[in-house]
Scaffold this motif. Sequence first.
Motif, PDB file in Angstrom:
ATOM      1  N   LEU A  46     -30.373 -13.727 -12.915  1.00  0.00           N
ATOM      2  CA  LEU A  46     -31.786 -13.420 -13.082  1.00  0.00           C
ATOM      3  C   LEU A  46     -32.174 -12.071 -12.474  1.00  0.00           C
ATOM      4  N   SER A  47     -31.573 -11.733 -11.363  1.00  0.00           N
ATOM      5  CA  SER A  47     -31.948 -10.506 -10.665  1.00  0.00           C
ATOM      6  C   SER A  47     -31.467  -9.248 -11.378  1.00  0.00           C
ATOM      7  N   GLY A  48     -30.437  -9.389 -12.214  1.00  0.00           N
ATOM      8  CA  GLY A  48     -29.845  -8.230 -12.867  1.00  0.00           C
ATOM      9  C   GLY A  48     -28.559  -7.759 -12.210  1.00  0.00           C
ATOM     10  N   MET A  49     -28.178  -8.362 -11.086  1.00  0.00           N
ATOM     11  CA  MET A  49     -26.953  -7.942 -10.392  1.00  0.00           C
ATOM     12  C   MET A  49     -25.723  -8.071 -11.286  1.00  0.00           C
TER      13      MET A  49
ATOM     14  N   VAL B  19     -38.653 -16.495   2.788  1.00  0.00           N
ATOM     15  CA  VAL B  19     -37.699 -15.572   2.157  1.00  0.00           C
ATOM     16  C   VAL B  19     -37.108 -16.214   0.909  1.00  0.00           C
ATOM     17  N   ALA B  20     -37.087 -15.459  -0.193  1.00  0.00           N
ATOM     18  CA  ALA B  20     -36.566 -15.953  -1.468  1.00  0.00           C
ATOM     19  C   ALA B  20     -35.260 -15.257  -1.827  1.00  0.00           C
ATOM     20  N   MET B  21     -34.342 -16.014  -2.400  1.00  0.00           N
ATOM     21  CA  MET B  21     -33.076 -15.436  -2.852  1.00  0.00           C
ATOM     22  C   MET B  21     -33.290 -14.363  -3.915  1.00  0.00           C
ATOM     23  N   LEU B  22     -34.206 -14.638  -4.878  1.00  0.00           N
ATOM     24  CA  LEU B  22     -34.435 -13.678  -5.951  1.00  0.00           C
ATOM     25  C   LEU B  22     -34.996 -12.368  -5.403  1.00  0.00           C
TER      26      LEU B  22
ATOM     27  N   ILE C  30     -23.332 -13.512  -2.879  1.00  0.00           N
ATOM     28  CA  ILE C  30     -24.113 -12.421  -2.297  1.00  0.00           C
ATOM     29  C   ILE C  30     -25.608 -12.718  -2.254  1.00  0.00           C
ATOM     30  N   ALA C  31     -26.126 -13.490  -3.205  1.00  0.00           N
ATOM     31  CA  ALA C  31     -27.555 -13.826  -3.181  1.00  0.00           C
ATOM     32  C   ALA C  31     -27.882 -14.702  -1.973  1.00  0.00           C
TER      33      ALA C  31
END
Length: 214
Positions: free
Chosen positions: A147-150, A199-202, A168-169
């Motif tokens: 979702l993040s684009g990583m 704090v959110a992972m995304l 890593i997330a």
Amino acid sequence: MNLSKPLEGISVLDLTRVLAGPFCTMLLCDMGANVVKVERPEGGDDSRSFSPFVGDDSAYFMSINRGKKSITLNLKTVEGKKLLERLIERFDVLVENFRPGVFERLGFSAQRLREINPRLIYTCSSGFGHSGPMSHRTAYDLIIQGLSGMMSITGPDENSPTKVGSSIADIFCGTFACIGILAALHSRNLTGKGQKVDVAMLDSMVSVLENAIA
């Protein structure tokens, strides 16, 4: 007082499991905090069953829970909740990574925690944070990387999005949660008041995309 580590004298109540939360409290423990891990009576932290094993013990579990003390509490019982309240009164920091809403349903909203201990630093880590339209969705490291684009900037070419080798997330979420706790502890030294760190992972994953986000 002669302190050999910067967080000696700070007590952390760790209600986390698997990775993002335990990684955060591991960092605090490495800096000298006294970390007490609270696990469920049946089986404890899920990662206790993760391979590889050294004898009967999970190397995965040991690597991110080193230095911590561990107790069990059944938070579905009245007695377990009362014991947790007594612990909260005595601790500086509480860290949990339940799905948003679960800790509140157990009777421990942010407001209730402030009533029990106004100086408490209450820290929660989750996939999408405690507010917003996606807050109650389940999240795993692989989902957040996508979702993040990583994943789109990792791999042999632009047509082969690839997961980063480590989780890593989760790791960055735990790291940013630790930074938030340190900032909140400094703020408490100035004001005498605790606060909530959400704090959110995304959010954490998007923040480390560098110029790719542009």
